[in-house]
Scaffold this motif. Structure first.
Motif, PDB file in Angstrom:
ATOM      1  N   VAL A  81       1.440  -7.022   1.123  1.00 23.21           N
ATOM      2  CA  VAL A  81       2.797  -7.313   0.869  1.00 23.21           C
ATOM      3  C   VAL A  81       3.256  -7.157  -0.719  1.00 23.21           C
ATOM      4  O   VAL A  81       2.448  -7.668  -1.691  1.00 23.21           O
ATOM      5  N   CYS A  82       4.548  -6.634  -1.015  1.00 18.88           N
ATOM      6  CA  CYS A  82       4.933  -6.427  -2.388  1.00 18.88           C
ATOM      7  C   CYS A  82       6.190  -7.096  -2.515  1.00 18.88           C
ATOM      8  O   CYS A  82       6.956  -6.538  -1.503  1.00 18.88           O
ATOM      9  N   ILE A  83       6.655  -8.022  -3.153  1.00 19.04           N
ATOM     10  CA  ILE A  83       7.704  -8.965  -3.402  1.00 19.04           C
ATOM     11  C   ILE A  83       8.469  -8.764  -4.373  1.00 19.04           C
ATOM     12  O   ILE A  83       8.065  -8.800  -5.507  1.00 19.04           O
ATOM     13  N   VAL A  84       9.794  -8.171  -4.490  1.00 22.57           N
ATOM     14  CA  VAL A  84      10.604  -8.014  -5.774  1.00 22.57           C
ATOM     15  C   VAL A  84      11.354  -9.433  -5.677  1.00 22.57           C
ATOM     16  O   VAL A  84      11.973  -9.590  -4.482  1.00 22.57           O
ATOM     17  N   ALA A  85      11.662 -10.054  -6.515  1.00 21.55           N
ATOM     18  CA  ALA A  85      12.073 -11.506  -6.613  1.00 21.55           C
ATOM     19  C   ALA A  85      12.954 -11.789  -7.670  1.00 21.55           C
ATOM     20  O   ALA A  85      12.444 -11.498  -8.896  1.00 21.55           O
ATOM     21  N   SER A 145      18.886  -3.804 -13.946  1.00 16.42           N
ATOM     22  CA  SER A 145      20.006  -2.854 -14.464  1.00 16.42           C
ATOM     23  C   SER A 145      21.217  -3.604 -13.986  1.00 16.42           C
ATOM     24  O   SER A 145      22.141  -3.820 -14.679  1.00 16.42           O
ATOM     25  N   LEU A 146      21.510  -3.897 -12.776  1.00 16.92           N
ATOM     26  CA  LEU A 146      22.586  -4.617 -12.080  1.00 16.92           C
ATOM     27  C   LEU A 146      22.846  -5.891 -12.501  1.00 16.92           C
ATOM     28  O   LEU A 146      23.994  -6.325 -12.963  1.00 16.92           O
ATOM     29  N   PHE A 147      21.636  -6.779 -12.565  1.00 21.65           N
ATOM     30  CA  PHE A 147      22.216  -8.172 -12.848  1.00 21.65           C
ATOM     31  C   PHE A 147      21.523  -8.496 -14.402  1.00 21.65           C
ATOM     32  O   PHE A 147      21.811  -9.713 -14.630  1.00 21.65           O
ATOM     33  N   LYS A 148      20.908  -7.845 -15.132  1.00 20.18           N
ATOM     34  CA  LYS A 148      20.686  -7.867 -16.380  1.00 20.18           C
ATOM     35  C   LYS A 148      19.887  -9.159 -16.723  1.00 20.18           C
ATOM     36  O   LYS A 148      20.153 -10.156 -17.538  1.00 20.18           O
ATOM     37  N   ILE A 149      18.984  -9.394 -16.144  1.00 21.90           N
ATOM     38  CA  ILE A 149      17.888 -10.639 -15.895  1.00 21.90           C
ATOM     39  C   ILE A 149      16.821 -10.146 -15.624  1.00 21.90           C
ATOM     40  O   ILE A 149      16.388  -9.122 -14.827  1.00 21.90           O
ATOM     41  N   PRO A 150      15.633 -10.796 -15.860  1.00 18.11           N
ATOM     42  CA  PRO A 150      14.168 -10.481 -15.426  1.00 18.11           C
ATOM     43  C   PRO A 150      13.859 -10.691 -13.989  1.00 18.11           C
ATOM     44  O   PRO A 150      14.554 -11.518 -13.445  1.00 18.11           O
ATOM     45  N   VAL A 151      13.247  -9.502 -13.580  1.00 20.98           N
ATOM     46  CA  VAL A 151      12.862  -9.549 -12.205  1.00 20.98           C
ATOM     47  C   VAL A 151      11.263  -9.553 -11.853  1.00 20.98           C
ATOM     48  O   VAL A 151      10.843  -8.825 -12.800  1.00 20.98           O
ATOM     49  N   LYS A 181      13.734  -2.356 -11.010  1.00 20.92           N
ATOM     50  CA  LYS A 181      14.586  -1.713 -12.121  1.00 20.92           C
ATOM     51  C   LYS A 181      15.947  -1.686 -11.742  1.00 20.92           C
ATOM     52  O   LYS A 181      16.960  -1.948 -12.562  1.00 20.92           O
ATOM     53  N   LEU A 182      16.167  -1.206 -10.627  1.00 20.26           N
ATOM     54  CA  LEU A 182      17.800  -1.293 -10.046  1.00 20.26           C
ATOM     55  C   LEU A 182      18.206  -2.950 -10.183  1.00 20.26           C
ATOM     56  O   LEU A 182      19.415  -3.100 -10.772  1.00 20.26           O
ATOM     57  N   PHE A 183      17.484  -3.807  -9.802  1.00 20.88           N
ATOM     58  CA  PHE A 183      18.047  -5.276  -9.831  1.00 20.88           C
ATOM     59  C   PHE A 183      18.250  -5.661 -11.391  1.00 20.88           C
ATOM     60  O   PHE A 183      19.192  -6.303 -11.583  1.00 20.88           O
ATOM     61  N   LYS A 241       0.732  -1.239  -0.078  1.00 19.34           N
ATOM     62  CA  LYS A 241      -0.021  -0.151  -0.087  1.00 19.34           C
ATOM     63  C   LYS A 241       0.788   1.170   0.218  1.00 19.34           C
ATOM     64  O   LYS A 241       0.571   2.443  -0.635  1.00 19.34           O
ATOM     65  N   THR A 242       1.931   1.259   0.679  1.00 24.86           N
ATOM     66  CA  THR A 242       2.662   2.471   0.895  1.00 24.86           C
ATOM     67  C   THR A 242       4.117   2.609   0.003  1.00 24.86           C
ATOM     68  O   THR A 242       4.910   3.601  -0.070  1.00 24.86           O
ATOM     69  N   ASP A 243       4.702   1.289  -0.235  1.00 22.06           N
ATOM     70  CA  ASP A 243       5.858   1.539  -0.879  1.00 22.06           C
ATOM     71  C   ASP A 243       6.021   0.704  -2.312  1.00 22.06           C
ATOM     72  O   ASP A 243       6.996   0.438  -2.712  1.00 22.06           O
ATOM     73  N   ILE A 244       4.942   0.737  -2.964  1.00 22.37           N
ATOM     74  CA  ILE A 244       4.958   0.395  -4.312  1.00 22.37           C
ATOM     75  C   ILE A 244       5.881   0.948  -5.340  1.00 22.37           C
ATOM     76  O   ILE A 244       6.491   0.450  -6.033  1.00 22.37           O
ATOM     77  N   GLU A 245       6.248   2.363  -5.173  1.00 20.23           N
ATOM     78  CA  GLU A 245       6.880   3.159  -5.965  1.00 20.23           C
ATOM     79  C   GLU A 245       8.298   2.525  -5.634  1.00 20.23           C
ATOM     80  O   GLU A 245       9.230   2.438  -6.463  1.00 20.23           O
ATOM     81  N   HIS A 246       8.751   2.597  -4.486  1.00 17.69           N
ATOM     82  CA  HIS A 246      10.202   1.930  -4.001  1.00 17.69           C
ATOM     83  C   HIS A 246      10.487   0.682  -4.248  1.00 17.69           C
ATOM     84  O   HIS A 246      11.311   0.392  -5.212  1.00 17.69           O
TER      85      HIS A 246
END
Length: 169
Positions: A38-42, A22-28, A18-20, A7-12
């Motif tokens: 809950v929002c999970i970046v994996a 850019s760094l790892f050159k793989i789909p995230v 995007k940072l991942f 609810k509060t951190d979707i922009e982050h």
């Protein structure tokens, strides 16, 4: 994975995705679990896991393992600040500190970093002290800054990649 509030951190979370990429050159992947807020970046990559392990990241739960900052991060001020920024962006908050003294209500800006990994908490506190501010730790798991001038100094020197925090300040 990096987990945050949907609810509060979707922009982050989108920034981290995007940072991942850019760094790892793989789909995230970005998963949103609205029923649990809950929002999970994996990232699902053995090579990324092995790389992160080689540079000092411990696999598993950061609290259970009492994760600390990898040695190489502590050797450069710019790395320490970036690491601290990431910690606060995910586990910190900016709030209005309301208190009453002799019947008069005062409202001041405050910020807090909460973590049950004591080495991470100690790293956060030491980094704040190194930039010339005066954090307090009234509970075992929380470090506070309560002086407006010092909070502004933190945001000038360390900054934030979480728009929610920047907007509040």
């Amino acid at each position: 994975t990096v987990s945050t509030n949907s609810k509060t951190d979707i922009e982050h979370a989108q920034y981290v995705k995007k940072l991942f990429e850019s760094l790892f050159k793989i789909p995230v992947a970005l998963y949103i679990r609205t029923q649990r807020n809950v929002c999970i970046v994996a990232i699902s990559s053995k090579s990324v896991c092995l790389f992160l392990s080689r540079i000092g990241m411990v696999q598993g739960n950061k609290v259970h393992s009492q994760l600390c900052a990898p040695h190489w991060i502590l050797q450069r001020d710019s790395y320490k600040r970036a690491f601290t920024r990431g910690l606060f962006d995910t586990d910190g908050c900016v709030f209005v500190d309301t208190h009453v003294i002799r019947g008069r209500t005062y409202r001041n800006i405050g910020m807090a970093f909460v973590n049950r990994s004591l080495p991470l908490l100690e790293h956060f506190k030491r980094t704040l002290e190194s930039i010339g501010v005066h954090p307090t730790q009234k509970t075992k798991y929380t470090v506070f800054l309560r002086r407006e001038k010092e909070i502004r100094r933190y945001f000038e020197i360390v900054g934030s990649s979480n728009p929610k925090h920047s907007r509040k300040v």
